[in-house]
Design a protein around this motif. Structure first.
Motif, mmCIF file in Angstrom:
data_model
loop_
_atom_site.group_PDB
_atom_site.id
_atom_site.type_symbol
_atom_site.label_atom_id
_atom_site.label_comp_id
_atom_site.label_asym_id
_atom_site.label_seq_id
_atom_site.Cartn_x
_atom_site.Cartn_y
_atom_site.Cartn_z
ATOM 1 N N VAL A 56 0.826 -1.210 0.000
ATOM 2 C CA VAL A 56 0.000 0.000 0.000
ATOM 3 C C VAL A 56 0.858 1.258 0.000
ATOM 4 O O VAL A 56 2.041 1.221 0.333
ATOM 5 C CB VAL A 56 -0.952 0.058 1.227
ATOM 6 C CG1 VAL A 56 -1.847 -1.163 1.304
ATOM 7 C CG2 VAL A 56 -0.188 0.265 2.517
ATOM 8 N N GLU A 59 -2.062 8.069 1.068
ATOM 9 C CA GLU A 59 -2.272 9.398 0.480
ATOM 10 C C GLU A 59 -2.080 10.453 1.568
ATOM 11 O O GLU A 59 -2.664 10.339 2.650
ATOM 12 C CB GLU A 59 -3.697 9.510 -0.078
ATOM 13 C CG GLU A 59 -3.931 8.730 -1.341
ATOM 14 C CD GLU A 59 -3.269 9.382 -2.537
ATOM 15 O OE1 GLU A 59 -3.558 10.543 -2.849
ATOM 16 O OE2 GLU A 59 -2.439 8.705 -3.155
ATOM 17 N N ILE A 68 -6.831 7.744 2.936
ATOM 18 C CA ILE A 68 -6.921 6.924 1.734
ATOM 19 C C ILE A 68 -5.677 6.039 1.701
ATOM 20 O O ILE A 68 -4.549 6.526 1.713
ATOM 21 C CB ILE A 68 -6.986 7.786 0.452
ATOM 22 C CG1 ILE A 68 -8.148 8.768 0.513
ATOM 23 C CG2 ILE A 68 -7.048 6.891 -0.785
ATOM 24 C CD1 ILE A 68 -9.512 8.133 0.565
ATOM 25 N N LYS A 70 -3.963 3.504 -0.672
ATOM 26 C CA LYS A 70 -3.938 2.981 -2.042
ATOM 27 C C LYS A 70 -3.295 1.607 -2.071
ATOM 28 O O LYS A 70 -2.221 1.406 -1.510
ATOM 29 C CB LYS A 70 -3.143 3.908 -2.968
ATOM 30 C CG LYS A 70 -3.885 5.081 -3.465
ATOM 31 C CD LYS A 70 -3.026 5.804 -4.498
ATOM 32 C CE LYS A 70 -3.882 6.704 -5.337
ATOM 33 N NZ LYS A 70 -3.104 7.350 -6.377
ATOM 34 N N LYS A 72 -1.226 -1.074 -3.918
ATOM 35 C CA LYS A 72 -0.231 -0.984 -4.986
ATOM 36 C C LYS A 72 -0.566 -1.888 -6.166
ATOM 37 O O LYS A 72 -0.194 -1.591 -7.292
ATOM 38 C CB LYS A 72 1.164 -1.283 -4.442
ATOM 39 C CG LYS A 72 1.691 -0.148 -3.584
ATOM 40 C CD LYS A 72 3.141 -0.325 -3.223
ATOM 41 C CE LYS A 72 3.649 0.887 -2.463
ATOM 42 N NZ LYS A 72 5.042 0.723 -2.056
ATOM 43 N N GLN A 74 -2.607 -2.766 -8.953
ATOM 44 C CA GLN A 74 -3.633 -2.086 -9.758
ATOM 45 C C GLN A 74 -4.854 -2.971 -10.011
ATOM 46 O O GLN A 74 -5.932 -2.482 -10.258
ATOM 47 C CB GLN A 74 -3.039 -1.668 -11.113
ATOM 48 C CG GLN A 74 -1.993 -0.619 -11.014
ATOM 49 C CD GLN A 74 -2.565 0.782 -11.158
ATOM 50 O OE1 GLN A 74 -3.754 0.988 -11.272
ATOM 51 N NE2 GLN A 74 -1.677 1.751 -11.152
ATOM 52 N N ASP A 78 -10.716 -3.692 -4.296
ATOM 53 C CA ASP A 78 -10.868 -3.014 -3.008
ATOM 54 C C ASP A 78 -12.192 -3.352 -2.329
ATOM 55 O O ASP A 78 -12.276 -3.399 -1.105
ATOM 56 C CB ASP A 78 -10.655 -1.502 -3.130
ATOM 57 C CG ASP A 78 -11.579 -0.805 -4.106
ATOM 58 O OD1 ASP A 78 -12.342 -1.472 -4.831
ATOM 59 O OD2 ASP A 78 -11.534 0.443 -4.159
ATOM 60 N N SER A 96 -13.634 2.689 -4.552
ATOM 61 C CA SER A 96 -14.346 2.505 -5.824
ATOM 62 C C SER A 96 -15.854 2.565 -5.653
ATOM 63 O O SER A 96 -16.573 2.882 -6.604
ATOM 64 C CB SER A 96 -13.939 1.180 -6.474
ATOM 65 O OG SER A 96 -14.308 0.093 -5.660
ATOM 66 N N HIS A 104 -8.215 4.175 -8.751
ATOM 67 C CA HIS A 104 -7.188 3.251 -8.267
ATOM 68 C C HIS A 104 -7.761 2.511 -7.059
ATOM 69 O O HIS A 104 -8.350 3.124 -6.170
ATOM 70 C CB HIS A 104 -5.943 4.041 -7.872
ATOM 71 C CG HIS A 104 -4.775 3.179 -7.568
ATOM 72 N ND1 HIS A 104 -3.824 2.870 -8.507
ATOM 73 C CD2 HIS A 104 -4.416 2.536 -6.444
ATOM 74 C CE1 HIS A 104 -2.924 2.087 -7.962
ATOM 75 N NE2 HIS A 104 -3.258 1.861 -6.713
ATOM 76 N N SER A 106 -8.454 1.399 -3.643
ATOM 77 C CA SER A 106 -8.028 2.029 -2.397
ATOM 78 C C SER A 106 -9.057 1.784 -1.306
ATOM 79 O O SER A 106 -10.224 1.515 -1.591
ATOM 80 C CB SER A 106 -7.874 3.542 -2.584
ATOM 81 O OG SER A 106 -6.986 3.845 -3.632
#
Length: 132
Positions: A56, A59, A68, A70, A72, A74, A78, A96, A104, A106
């Motif tokens: 991860v 943010e 947030i 994220k 890693k 892709q 989530d 999402s 992305h 997250s």
């Protein structure tokens, strides 16, 4: 002082809140919470980066009560991860689910109730186990 009844809130409660705010107690409370949440956000970002840094990224945010995280990967799901977390007793929301366009993968995580470094490490390791 003339106070109107706002909904089901008694006039006494309304006057108490008004006095609390007029005497500056609310502003001081907000300042204390900002400092506390800044410390907790930094702690969580540090520990999560240390434990989950390969999975991860965090943010950077200047304020608020959520962060947030994220993923890693892709191609990570989530929503599925958030559901696994919920089943494990950890609350999160998939970013999402809050967007009408692709984002992305997250997680939206609250950090406000994490009080100690040990608790933070425990949560980070629990999350890591759920990241399959």
């Amino acid at each position: 002082m003339n106070t109107h009844n706002a909904g089901n809130v008694s006039g006494l409660t309304q006057n108490s809140v008004l006095t609390f705010m007029q005497e500056g107690h609310f502003s001081r409370h907000i300042q204390r919470m900002r400092m506390l949440y800044t410390e907790r956000r930094k702690l969580v970002a540090q520990v999560f980066t240390q434990v989950l840094g390969d999975k991860v990224s965090i943010e950077h945010q200047l304020g608020g009560m959520h962060m947030i995280v994220k993923l890693k990967n892709q191609n990570a799901d989530d929503v599925a991860l958030s559901n696994r977390m919920m089943k494990s007793g950890l609350y999160s929301q998939a970013l999402s689910e809050w967007s009408t366009r692709p984002v992305h993968p997250s997680l939206i995580l609250s950090f406000t109730n994490i009080q100690t470094k040990a608790e933070c490490y425990e949560l980070a390791h629990r999350l890591k186990e759920l990241m399959i």
